[in-house]
Design an enzyme around this catalytic site. Structure first.
Site, PDB file in Angstrom:
ATOM      1  N   THR A 174      35.248  44.436  41.883  1.00  0.00           N
ATOM      2  CA  THR A 174      35.295  43.070  41.378  1.00  0.00           C
ATOM      3  C   THR A 174      36.520  42.893  40.503  1.00  0.00           C
ATOM      4  O   THR A 174      37.067  43.846  39.957  1.00  0.00           O
ATOM      5  CB  THR A 174      34.072  42.743  40.504  1.00  0.00           C
ATOM      6  OG1 THR A 174      34.055  43.629  39.377  1.00  0.00           O
ATOM      7  CG2 THR A 174      32.773  42.861  41.280  1.00  0.00           C
ATOM      8  N   ASP A 175      36.934  41.639  40.348  1.00  0.00           N
ATOM      9  CA  ASP A 175      37.799  41.328  39.227  1.00  0.00           C
ATOM     10  C   ASP A 175      36.941  41.490  37.981  1.00  0.00           C
ATOM     11  O   ASP A 175      35.710  41.514  38.048  1.00  0.00           O
ATOM     12  CB  ASP A 175      38.344  39.903  39.348  1.00  0.00           C
ATOM     13  CG  ASP A 175      39.638  39.710  38.563  1.00  0.00           C
ATOM     14  OD1 ASP A 175      39.905  40.511  37.654  1.00  0.00           O
ATOM     15  OD2 ASP A 175      40.376  38.751  38.861  1.00  0.00           O
ATOM     16  N   TRP A 176      37.589  41.612  36.826  1.00  0.00           N
ATOM     17  CA  TRP A 176      36.868  41.987  35.620  1.00  0.00           C
ATOM     18  C   TRP A 176      35.803  40.959  35.238  1.00  0.00           C
ATOM     19  O   TRP A 176      36.098  39.810  34.966  1.00  0.00           O
ATOM     20  CB  TRP A 176      37.863  42.213  34.498  1.00  0.00           C
ATOM     21  CG  TRP A 176      38.318  43.642  34.375  1.00  0.00           C
ATOM     22  CD1 TRP A 176      38.451  44.350  33.212  1.00  0.00           C
ATOM     23  CD2 TRP A 176      38.686  44.556  35.419  1.00  0.00           C
ATOM     24  NE1 TRP A 176      38.880  45.641  33.490  1.00  0.00           N
ATOM     25  CE2 TRP A 176      39.023  45.792  34.827  1.00  0.00           C
ATOM     26  CE3 TRP A 176      38.749  44.460  36.808  1.00  0.00           C
ATOM     27  CZ2 TRP A 176      39.417  46.916  35.557  1.00  0.00           C
ATOM     28  CZ3 TRP A 176      39.152  45.569  37.554  1.00  0.00           C
ATOM     29  CH2 TRP A 176      39.476  46.771  36.932  1.00  0.00           C
TER      30      TRP A 176
END
Length: 802
Positions: A295-297
């Protein structure tokens, strides 16, 4: 009897050996991965698919969180919602994966970002420094149209990833520049998916040649920053496949990135990190991706849905995610086989990582050599927009008056994830002096005093705010007498206009952003008037990360150099071009419109907030307002030059445009056949007919016949850059057009099809400057590839048509 006794002893020994071996834990790299997974506890599996947390820049140390790990969690699992027991293996890195020493499972360290490694440059109780190279931004690299050059940049960047003890670079960014106001366009390559894919593949190959990995991002259709954590992108299957996914497909299939990063937004109602259609059906089944997805953060909402969708790693990781995954398995809501599948994908990549292999990193990459790479790359990607006998500066130009704040305070790159901690940055004035020019000291004194006093009145930026950048300083207002005085004592004038943008916010169609301010316009006018009255030249340098309006002022100066943001060596690179040491060969990979209103999606970008739900969702990485919003991609496939050329809207500077200090002729276009039978080869001769050495980018476009599918007036299907051609020298460039490049996505059949008819090959210096044409026939319709039916919009989209 003796033999029987010996046999019995041997049998017992063998049994005990086997028993001993069966109780010894398997080790990653020494035993089959599936056996390692079988030896893991449920809690260990859940911890492996969740990162170990992160410490926000400038935030409290892990001990200050006072958070407790979930029950039964492994000892080094994350312990706080944001600030966990992060394994500080490399200070300032973005994240770290979970380690299980008893099974030989090592951590992997991920670090930003697309313009260079970002780690803490200094460390407590350590006199050493850990600065990294700020390379040119993605938009500049794409403007070079030089895959070999980009590969070299990737090699240098990858070496810093390796030598600073990290494993995966969180980049390159490769979303389509759908709208010029997207705040992160500087990270991205182009409005065109073919350019995007080819440049990204070159970067990935370069970085991964150093034995480290990348995470190509942000997958997918993440074309705005406003409400990015809650923006629902409504887009047709055809537009997705042809425009927003195609660059990723090229990068996946041509460069094998270790990882892909899912984006924050939703596509057709589902978060990308929770979309099995996107991450499994398309990425893995249609394209054959073998790595893992992260995932993106803090991206997405539901860790169970993310696991099921094929989002293997949740970053940076929270204890709540581990708890939910463990409980879901116990409750029968998540099959352990799904968890095992995701763990296996992570372990497959871990086997490739330098930390697993025990690489002894030096913490001392060759920053001097890498700075030279950055300097050369920046000069290659700068675009000469205008030149009326002003450049390169001749021997008669010795004294230069440098106007504009940014001449003295250069902008090397954007903010957010694209920010790099550098030891230095070279301003334009220093670059000019390094090139042998003399910068007027009186004018420099005025600007430096103004900038220093203004900065002194502002609080210093630390931690997170240093990454996000400060608001720009208003342009210094100079009265006409000072400007006329400079014209009297200087040989030429340079005016630098600066803009910056970055993560978490989009730009605006306002003065001081997309438009020039009144003071900037007045500065250009007054300097142009004063210097032209003395028969002296004026050059405007655009130190910007994205498109700005130029049509209202471009007639005033003698030359305009689009320098983009060239990294820490920007000043030297600009001086290399202005002096003629480097002949500019960059060309636009993004269209410059006359007015923002000419952009086909200008009325709907960045999306519409939903009135019925105005509750802000302040996610950890939302960087501001984040409320439910929706944007409909009613421009369909008509993005960038596909729109301007098809709908006959004249831009300020078209896609592929860029001038040189020399001239080139195109001749002798040949096709290998007049009939298409699987592929066609095109060749063309490029000759330097000017008086100085230079490079030329030749662009191959194809115009398709009219059929059941509407098509753009032309589409880029190939490009090539010559070597440095001496005056009078020629080079033959070749291109191969296969059936995939001819095809379009047919939604009813979910297939790529090439329709029968006459195709025209157009090769030229830009999308408007076509120099040679040829045609070939495709005798019958071809179904090139059948794809999964995925990401179907839930509502009908009224897309524009020619």
């Amino acid at each position: 009897m003796k033999r029987t006794f010996i046999s019995l002893v041997l049998s017992i020994a063998l049994f005990m050996t086997g028993l001993s071996q069966s109780t010894v834990a398997p080790k990653l790299g020494k035993n089959p991965i599936k056996r390692v997974i079988a030896a893991m506890t449920l809690e260990e599996k859940a911890a492996l698919v969740v990162g170990t947390g992160m410490r926000m820049p400038g935030g409290p140390p892990p001990s200050a969180t006072n958070a407790n790990p979930p029950a039964n969690a492994p000892a080094n699992a994350p312990s706080g919602p944001v600030v966990g027991r992060t394994q500080s293996l490399v200070e300032g890195a973005a994240g770290t994966t979970f380690a299980i020493p008893r099974l030989g499972i090592t951590p992997m360290v991920e670090t930003d970002g697309p313009a260079g490694v970002r780690i803490n440059p200094t460390r407590e109780n350590d006199n050493n420094t850990y600065y990294c190279t700020a390379f040119p931004v993605g938009t500049l690299l794409a403007s070079s149209w030089d895959v070999d050059l980009v590969n070299k940049v990737g090699q240098a960047m990858g070496n810093e990833v390796l030598e600073y003890g990290t494993d995966i670079l969180l980049g390159p960014g490769m979303n389509i520049q759908r709208n010029p106001l997207c705040g992160r366009n500087f990270e991205y390559y182009s409005e065109d998916p073919y350019v995007t894919g080819q440049i990204a593949a070159a970067m990935v190959k370069g970085v991964e040649s150093q034995g480290v990995g990348v995470s190509i991002k942000h997958f997918a259709a993440n074309n705005a920053e406003t409400n990015r954590n809650s923006l629902n992108t409504i887009v047709s299957e055809r537009a997705l496949r042809e425009i927003y996914l195609e660059g990723f497909r090229i990068a996946v299939q041509e460069s094998s990135p270790w990882t892909v990063m899912s984006s924050y937004n939703l596509i057709n109602g589902t978060y990308t990190s929770e979309s099995s259609d996107l991450l499994t059906s398309i990425l893995r089944n249609d394209w054959g991706f073998k790595g893992f997805v992260m995932t993106d953060w803090f991206g997405g909402k539901d860790p169970i849905a993310q696991m099921k969708a094929g989002n293997d790693l949740l970053m940076p990781g929270t204890p709540d995610q581990i708890k939910k995954i463990v409980q879901a398995v116990k409750d029968g809501k998540l099959e352990v086989a799904v968890l095992d599948r995701n763990v296996e994908k992570i372990l497959n990549i871990m086997l490739l990582s330098p930390r697993f292999k025990g690489y002894k990193y030096s913490d001392k990459p060759d920053l001097k050599a890498h700075a030279e790479v950055a300097r050369a790359a920046a000069a290659e990607g700068m675009v000469l927009l205008k030149n009326e006998s002003a450049l390169p500066f001749g021997n008669n130009i010795k004294n230069i008056a440098a106007f504009g704040n940014t001449s003295y305070d250069i902008i090397p790159g954007g903010t957010g994830s694209g920010f790099v901690n550098v030891a230095y940055k070279v301003p334009l004035t220093e670059g000019l002096e390094n090139a042998g020019f003399k910068v007027n000291e009186d004018l420099a004194g005025l600007y430096n005093s103004y900038l220093n006093l203004t900065k002194a009145g502002r609080p210093p930026l630390r931690g997170f705010m240093a990454i996000m950048g400060s608001r720009p300083i208003e342009e210094l207002n100079l009265n006409k007498d000072i400007i006329i005085g400079m014209a009297n004592v200087s040989d030429a004038a340079i005016i630098t206009i600066g803009r910056n943008a970055g993560e978490g916010r989009d730009r605006t169609n306002t003065k001081g952003d997309f438009q020039l301010t009144d003071s900037e316009q007045q500065l250009i006018k007054n300097v142009s008037d004063a210097f032209k009255a003395k028969g002296k030249k004026v050059v405007v340098v655009l130190n910007v990360g994205g498109v700005v309006e130029t049509a209202s002022w471009r007639e005033m100066p003698d030359a305009i150099l689009l320098a983009w943001q060239g990294g820490q060596e920007t000043g030297n690179s600009v001086a290399d071009v202005l002096s003629g040491k480097v002949n500019p060969s960059g060309k636009l990979a993004i269209t410059f419109p006359v007015n923002y209103e000419d952009v086909p999606n200008s009325k709907t970008f960045p999306g519409k907030e939903l009135v019925e739900n105005k509750t802000p969702d302040q996610g950890a990485m939302s960087f501001g307002r984040s409320v439910p919003a929706v944007v409909t991609y009613d421009d369909g496939i008509y993005v960038g030059y596909r729109y301007y050329e098809t709908f006959k809207v004249k831009p300020a500077y078209e896609f592929g445009y860029g001038k040189s200090y020399t001239n080139f002729t195109y001749s002798n276009l040949k096709l290998s056949s007049s009939k298409f039978t699987g592929s066609i080869k095109a060749t063309i001769d490029i000759k330097n007919t000017g008086s100085v050495a230079g490079k030329e980018v030749a662009e191959l476009y194809v115009t398709a016949p009219s059929g059941k599918l509407d098509k753009p007036a032309l589409e880029l299907k190939g490009f090539a850059k010559t070597k440095l051609l001496q005056p009078g020298e020629s080079q033959t460039l070749s291109f191969v057009i296969d059936s995939r490049r001819l095809s379009s996505f047919d939604t009813p059949t979910s297939s790529w099809i090439a329709e029968a008819g006459k195709y025209e090959v157009r090769i030229g210096a830009s999308s408007e400057d076509i120099r040679q044409t040829a045609t070939f026939d495709l005798g019958r319709n071809i179904t090139v590839k059948k794809e999964s039916v995925s990401l179907v919009p839930k509502e009908k989209i009224a897309e524009i048509k020619p």
